[in-house]
Design a protein around this motif. Structure first.
Motif, PDB file in Angstrom:
ATOM      1  N   ASP A 113      -0.369  -3.046   4.281  1.00 37.07           N
ATOM      2  CA  ASP A 113      -0.253  -1.713   4.863  1.00 37.07           C
ATOM      3  C   ASP A 113       0.801  -1.684   5.969  1.00 37.07           C
ATOM      4  OD1 ASP A 113      -0.707   0.882   5.675  1.00 37.07           O
ATOM      5  OD2 ASP A 113      -2.405   0.355   6.960  1.00 37.07           O
ATOM      6  N   LYS A 171      -7.893   4.313  -2.673  1.00 39.58           N
ATOM      7  CA  LYS A 171      -7.790   4.128  -1.223  1.00 39.58           C
ATOM      8  C   LYS A 171      -9.137   4.276  -0.532  1.00 39.58           C
ATOM      9  CE  LYS A 171      -2.950   5.511  -0.558  1.00 39.58           C
ATOM     10  NZ  LYS A 171      -2.044   6.501   0.079  1.00 39.58           N
ATOM     11  N   GLU A 226      -5.761  -4.476   3.298  1.00 35.20           N
ATOM     12  CA  GLU A 226      -6.874  -3.684   2.779  1.00 35.20           C
ATOM     13  C   GLU A 226      -7.316  -4.293   1.452  1.00 35.20           C
ATOM     14  OE1 GLU A 226      -7.987  -1.154   4.630  1.00 35.20           O
ATOM     15  OE2 GLU A 226      -6.377  -1.484   6.090  1.00 35.20           O
ATOM     16  N   ASP A 256      -6.000   8.410  -4.047  1.00 31.39           N
ATOM     17  CA  ASP A 256      -7.081   8.368  -3.050  1.00 31.39           C
ATOM     18  C   ASP A 256      -8.368   7.809  -3.645  1.00 31.39           C
ATOM     19  OD1 ASP A 256      -5.460   9.395  -1.090  1.00 31.39           O
ATOM     20  OD2 ASP A 256      -6.032  11.486  -1.473  1.00 31.39           O
ATOM     21  N   LEU A 314       0.862  -1.185   0.000  1.00 26.09           N
ATOM     22  CA  LEU A 314       0.000   0.000   0.000  1.00 26.09           C
ATOM     23  C   LEU A 314       0.903   1.241   0.000  1.00 26.09           C
ATOM     24  CD1 LEU A 314      -2.877   1.120   0.097  1.00 26.09           C
ATOM     25  CD2 LEU A 314      -2.761   1.018   2.588  1.00 26.09           C
TER      26      LEU A 314
END
Length: 759
Positions: A95, A59, A82, A56, A50
């Motif tokens: 992550d 994300k 994630e 974004d 990540l």
């Protein structure tokens, strides 16, 4: 879903994956291959770090799945997973902000620690995958994930979840191996106290090599083209790992990459000036004119435009380009280059652009949209690489009708067919040696074809655009490799999901070959005619059994032999059934001969088959006629019996050799039972006249006959009585002798079957 119908579960680990993060070809592969694998019948989870550079937009759509700690030497590092489903593929992002929340994926002082953590996180996370996902394959790519097979073997072996996991390591560029100080071995990897691991990772006096560890520990190794797989086993291309690769050459194979044919599609690409297709290329001329105008080149359709979209490094052949550019530009070929790299090459390209205004353009930048327009608007595409594991640009260029000029190395050699002036075949132009003059000659071979024979040029363009570079072709080869490693996972064929019987039938070859036709099958053998040629109906079978043991092939051949033999055995019985309706005694004898196989299907021995065929093929009609004509002439009847016995014995011997080759019979049948049945059946064959007459009275329904029962005339009854008395005489012992002599043969057949079973 049951194990018999589940898909192959694959964890695909990569340091980058388009569209989330991409710096080169690895990102394209990880962004396209998993989707193709899913279409080919696999469940795929892609694992990627990540990075802080991920948009974004992605994300914000991610879902937190799990969190745990990863031991890395003396450290315990946080790891979060994630999840994001993109284009039908599940991506799990690893992550850890300390390692991955940076502005660029690579190039930091602690890259060894960062990607050792990523490899350890991959193996640890197999316990935390969503929806109870249990992987069959862990597919690792390049040095960033190379320690995962090492960690899995040394730290997780013996755990139930990991026992079934097979590892594959793919080399995308052997020049980048992940070499670090030997201190990493204990401080970060925690492997220094394991002698085998330390030995297989160490590559020098004070260095460890991550890729070397993967090559030693992985179950299978792939690279991105067959030619490159051969080249890296030589000192010239192996980058000091050629010895390891030669030692593990049996585990190494090359599979050519594909391209995203939906994204790189001249018919729908929104980034180009005008869409076009292989059948209507008028839009390509517009794309060329617009590109020349955009780059500041002279807008001319009578000059070939050659482009390069590349990293400006020696590996990409920039030494040859700077050597030959004067010759190329001064002789009427326009050149445009897009890319960034070493300063010496960037400055050289700026020099030539200033020296040949209107003829040369240099764009020292990274611009994906412009690269699309250059693929679509140029006539030739230059790739004179020193080495090229696969290369995607030449395939993209051909997709847009731009002919590549390449050096014959790696994937360039595997994907570009050099133009043949005699036959007109080819998809581009190539040269063999890393030499600037040879490169210039190849460029002008293409330019002369453009100038002198435009029809031939257009034909080569058509051939190039018709090439199949989709990921479907590559994914099928990877699936074959996965099945070789896990033959217990069934082949998943979506188009045949509604016909499971064609898929489930295959593993039962041994039992199927031993099956005899049932009574109802004997009634109408002509309905079974299609079953005698099963091969077309089971076309997917070779792929299904490709990963299985070689023993499956003889079993399959046994099925074919058994199926071909069954109609042959039933044909005489069927032909004899027709005269039975006309009350012929010979037909009843043939039906009686077929009775043992139909009445007792549990006895499926080669001996029973042999007797059935021998009796069925015996010419019953003349024997019955002789018995009806002379009731009292014992000598004549005895001679007839002896002749018939000799015929039956001869045919039985021929049939026995055929039956001995049939391997798929049930082992449950005892040798003693087979011998007893053989002797009994042979006695029947030795007394055709008596049995034929007696069978005229006996109903033949058990042999698969229809409703009609033959009513024997009084003369037939008398004949049966006389034949029965004659059978009771001592002479019948001599007729039964051949059957007794063949008892050992039945044992030989049984032992042959047992031997075949053991194989």
């Amino acid at each position: 879903m049951s194990d018999n119908h589940r898909k192959m579960n694959v964890v695909f680990a990569s340091a980058e994956a388009a569209p989330f993060v991409k710096t080169g070809g690895l990102g394209d592969v990880a962004g396209s291959l998993p989707a193709a694998l899913q279409k080919a019948g696999a469940n795929v989870i892609v694992m990627v770090p990540l990075y802080g550079t991920i948009s974004d937009e992605y994300k914000n759509k991610m879902e937190h799945v799990a969190e745990f700690y990863v031991s890395l030497g003396w450290r315990n590092e946080y790891c979060g997973l994630e999840r994001l489903v993109h284009n039908g593929v599940t991506y799990l992002f690893v992550d850890n902000k300390r390692y991955f929340d940076r502005d660029y994926p690579y190039g930091f002082f602690d890259d060894g620690e960062r990607f050792a953590f990523f490899s350890k996180a991959i193996t640890e996370s197999l316990q935390y995958l969503p929806d109870g996902f249990r992987p069959d394959i862990l597919h690792c790519n390049d040095w960033h994930t190379a320690l995962a097979p090492v960690f899995l073997r040394e730290f997780y072996q013996g755990m139930p979840l990991y026992e079934n996991v097979s590892t594959i390591f793919s080399i995308h560029n052997i020049a980048f191996q992940g070499q670090f100080s030997a201190k990493v071995l204990e401080d970060i990897c925690g492997l220094a106290h394991i002698p085998a691991a330390a030995f297989q990772l160490t590559c020098g006096h004070d260095a460890v090599n991550f890729m070397q560890g993967a090559l030693n520990y992985s179950d299978a190794i792939t690279t991105v083209s067959p030619t490159y797989a051969g080249e890296i086993q030589t000192p010239a291309y192996g980058e000091h790992l050629d010895g390891v690769l030669r030692r593990r050459r049996e585990a190494l194979q090359g599979i050519v990459n594909g391209i995203d044919t939906d994204h790189f599609n001249p018919e729908t690409d929104p980034a180009i000036a005008q869409n076009f297709s292989v059948s209507d290329r008028s839009g390509k001329a517009i794309c060329k004119a617009k590109l020349q105008e955009e780059l500041g080149l002279t807008v001319r359709d009578d000059q070939p435009l050659m482009t390069m979209v590349t990293r400006l490094t020696r590996q990409k052949g920039m030494d040859l380009v700077t050597y030959a550019l004067d010759r190329i530009l001064s002789n009427g070929v326009q050149v445009a280059v897009l890319g960034t790299g070493d300063y010496e090459y960037e400055n050289a390209l700026r020099y030539f652009a200033s020296k040949y205004p209107g003829q040369m353009a240099a764009r020292i930048q990274f611009d994906p949209a412009l690269s699309q327009r250059m693929y679509a608007g140029s006539d030739m595409f230059l790739m004179p690489s020193l080495f090229e594991p696969c290369g995607l640009s030449q395939m993209i260029a051909m997709r847009y009708g731009t002919l590549p000029v390449v050096r014959e190395t790696g994937g360039l050699k595997d994907t570009v067919i050099p133009y043949n002036y005699e036959t007109g075949e080819g998809t581009g132009f190539s040269f063999a040696n890393f030499n600037g003059d040879e490169m210039g000659d190849a460029v002008f071979r293409g330019a002369r074809l453009f100038w002198d024979n435009h029809d031939a040029w257009n034909n080569v363009v058509t051939q190039a655009m018709n090439q199949d570079f989709s990921w479907t072709r590559s994914a099928s080869k990877y699936m074959d490799l996965y099945r070789w490693m896990h033959p217990e996972v069934p082949v998943w064929v979506p188009e045949l999901e509604e016909k499971p019987e064609e898929i489930v039938e295959e593993p039962k070859t041994d039992e199927a070959a031993a099956e005899q036709p049932k009574a109802e099958e004997v009634k109408a053998p002509e309905a079974e005619a299609p079953a005698a040629k099963p091969a077309p109906a089971k076309k997917p079978a070779p792929r299904k059994t490709a990963a299985k043991k070689p023993a499956a092939k003889p079993a399959a051949e046994a099925v074919e032999a058994a199926k071909e033999e069954t109609p042959a055995a039933k044909k005489p019985a069927t032909k004899a059934a027709k005269p039975a309706a006309k009350k012929h005694a010979a037909a009843a004898a043939a039906a009686e001969a077929a009775e043992p196989a139909a009445e007792k299907p549990a006895v499926k021995t080669a001996a029973a088959k042999t007797v059935a065929r021998a009796v069925a093929e015996t010419p019953a009609k003349p024997a019955a006629a002789k018995a009806a004509t002379s009731k009292t002439t014992a000598a004549k009847a005895t001679a007839s019996k002896a002749a018939t016995t000799t015929k039956a014995a001869t045919k039985a011997t021929a049939a026995k050799s055929t039956a001995a080759k049939t391997t798929a019979t049930k082992a449950a049948t005892a040798t003693k039972t087979a011998a007893t049945k053989t002797a009994t059946a042979k006695t029947i064959a030795a007394k055709p006249a008596a049995e034929e007459a007696a069978s005229a009275v006996k109903p033949s329904a058990k042999a698969g006959m229809k409703d009609e029962e033959p009513k024997a005339p009084s003369s037939s009854v008398k004949t049966a009585t006389a034949a029965t008395k004659a059978a009771a005489k001592p002479e019948s012992k001599s007729a039964a002798t051949p059957a007794a002599e063949k008892k050992p043969a039945a044992k030989t057949v049984s032992s042959a079957r047992k031997t075949q079973k053991r194989r």
